[in-house]
Scaffold this active site. Structure first.
Site, mmCIF file in Angstrom:
data_model
loop_
_atom_site.group_PDB
_atom_site.id
_atom_site.type_symbol
_atom_site.label_atom_id
_atom_site.label_comp_id
_atom_site.label_asym_id
_atom_site.label_seq_id
_atom_site.Cartn_x
_atom_site.Cartn_y
_atom_site.Cartn_z
ATOM 1 N N HIS A 199 21.662 17.316 20.122
ATOM 2 C CA HIS A 199 20.498 17.289 20.264
ATOM 3 C C HIS A 199 19.753 18.722 20.004
ATOM 4 O O HIS A 199 20.212 19.743 20.649
ATOM 5 C CB HIS A 199 19.873 16.593 21.547
ATOM 6 C CG HIS A 199 20.401 17.426 22.743
ATOM 7 N ND1 HIS A 199 19.488 18.602 23.350
ATOM 8 C CD2 HIS A 199 21.464 16.983 23.579
ATOM 9 C CE1 HIS A 199 20.286 19.061 24.414
ATOM 10 N NE2 HIS A 199 21.434 18.103 24.549
ATOM 11 N N GLU A 230 16.607 14.605 23.508
ATOM 12 C CA GLU A 230 17.522 14.246 24.446
ATOM 13 C C GLU A 230 17.105 14.519 25.815
ATOM 14 O O GLU A 230 17.322 13.457 26.667
ATOM 15 C CB GLU A 230 18.729 14.841 24.051
ATOM 16 C CG GLU A 230 20.079 13.958 24.706
ATOM 17 C CD GLU A 230 20.358 14.841 26.117
ATOM 18 O OE1 GLU A 230 21.068 14.179 26.742
ATOM 19 O OE2 GLU A 230 19.744 15.834 26.302
#
Length: 467
Positions: A279, A325
């Protein structure tokens, strides 16, 4: 002759690799360690861009950087996938102190939890009740909680070797603490940082209010482990002491951001996809080097190493830099949604989101039959001290891609120091070791190479040896 053919077939059915694979892996590791790019990339991402909270200017700078770097690799395709993400800002630095009944104040280290509301402009000051879990909170009830600050002080379990298990055993107090405390009329929540060592650094992280109306939402902050110990000790001596904290965070409307995606198109099975990723967003206290800059640059390096070592993939291999995320998983949800709409067949997805420490192996979410095949690759990794091949979880961003037939996996580095840095101000570039980072990139590339070459069909179904 028939006996010889039977023996050869038997050997092929239990050994799913060749001597050439050993040479390929050796070259992958050599190239990563002597001519790698991951550490250089991380240096720029961490030190020139910095923390990349979803919706921030730095997050958008990271998107631009990621797209540029992937294009410079000469991939077959590079594109941005739009996704709406939350925009939460921390505001001015938080401030807190403990005040004894005599009026003496002792400053402590806190930080707002991601998604928390602010205190009122003058801050919040109240008596404190200490609990270790939601059951203790329930037993206290409204009579003993209303109008007070709830202090959740359950530490990570130090005797668990799997530190992510220790994290999972106490993170609910951070994520749901405000919701639970608000039920009993609390005016604020202080949560012990998710950290195995004692230090002065508060560790942030996501929290939720579920469907609480705005008028019922209470401010929530993390306190450093040293100060959690101090507060607990002081409460034992004086349970009428007061805690004061002030934070200035704010939740703004969602904004547009992007997943960054690059692809090498497969030479034989272009419609079968293998993805590697991490992420791109991070929390704002440090520069997000371990969480998850390391995973981003390792995933980029997988595709670069394929090109650098002359491997032509049979299947299409993508790197995906997922956005959001940390406080929403919007990027992962969007990617899986689009993949489903297009009917894309993702046979294998690998995430690196456990830090840039020495790689130990992988955990795989897959069927027993497929895992039996994967286990046959372990001898190839033994020279690199990679021994951990286990069935288990994968990664938050690749999880939404799981089907009944495919494989999702997570890189598993040594995790003993990870939570010293996780979501804290010391998650910085200097905490990442170049060689460990490069070993992780090579380990990921090697596994992707094997999945690309042999697919995911169980051993008993067919022999895919090509050499």
């Amino acid at each position: 002759m028939r006996l010889l053919l039977f023996v050869v077939a038997l050997l092929c059915s239990t050994t799913i690799y060749s001597q050439n694979d050993e040479a390929v892996l050796k070259n992958i590791y050599k190239t990563s360690l002597t001519n790698g790019k991951s550490y250089e990339w991380l240096d720029y991402l961490s030190n020139q861009i910095g923390g990349r909270l979803s919706g921030s200017v730095n997050a958008e700078l990271a998107v631009e950087w990621g797209e540029k770097e992937l294009k410079e690799l000469g991939l077959d395709k590079v594109w941005l996938q739009p996704v709406m993400v939350p925009k939460w800002i921390r505001g001015a630095k938080e401030y807190a102190y403990v005040k004894s009944s005599s009026g003496k104040t002792t400053s402590v280290n806190i930080c707002a939890l991601g998604g928390s509301v602010a205190t009122n402009p003058l801050g919040v000051e109240s008596e404190v009740v200490e609990v270790h879990n939601f059951k203790e909170l329930e037993q206290l009830g409204r009579d003993k909680v209303e109008g007070k600050i709830v202090f959740f002080n359950r530490p990570m379990q130090a005797d668990l070797i799997q530190t992510f298990q220790a994290y999972g055993g106490c993170v609910n107090q951070r994520y749901k603490g405000a919701v639970e405390a608000a039920k009993y009329g609390a005016v604020g929540v202080i949560v012990r940082s998710m950290n195995l060592r004692l230090d002065d650094l508060p560790h942030t992280g996501s929290m939720t209010y579920d469907d609480l109306p705005n008028s019922k939402r209470i401010p929530s902050a993390a306190i450093s482990t040293n100060d959690a110990e101090l507060l607990s000790s002081m409460l034992k001596l004086d349970n009428t002491l007061k805690f004061y904290f002030k934070q200035n965070c704010q939740q703004l409307p969602d904004v547009k951001s992007y997943n960054v995606i690059g692809e090498i198109t497969g030479s034989e099975f272009p419609n079968e996809y293998i993805i590697v990723g991490g992420h791109l967003d991070s929390w704002d206290l440090g520069d997000g080097s371990h969480d998850d800059g390391a995973g981003i640059v390792q995933s980029m390096e997988v595709l670069r190493l394929f090109k650098e070592t002359g491997i032509t993939p049979r299947r299409s291999i993508r790197v995906v830099m997922f956005m959001n995320e940390e406080n929403g998983l919007r990027g992962a949800t969007k990617y899986a949604e689009v993949a489903k709409q297009k009917g894309e067949n993702h046979i294998f997805s690998l995430e690196s989101d456990a830090g840039g420490f020495t790689p130990r192996g992988f955990s795989f979410d897959c069927s027993d039959a497929v895992f039996s095949k994967i286990e046959n690759w372990k001898p190839l990794f033994k020279p690199y001290l990679i021994h951990y091949f286990e069935q288990g979880g994968s990664g938050a961003d690749v999880g939404p891609l799981k089907t009944k037939t495919n494989v999702v996996a997570g890189l598993r580095p040594d995790s003993q120091r990870y939570f010293d840095h996780h979501h804290a101000a010391n998650d910085t570039f200097d905490a990442v070791n170049k060689r460990e980072l490069e070993l992780g990139a090579a380990t990921m590339t090697s596994l992707v190479y094997l999945f690309d070459k042999y697919g995911i069909a169980p051993i008993s179904h067919k022999n895919e040896l090509k050499d």
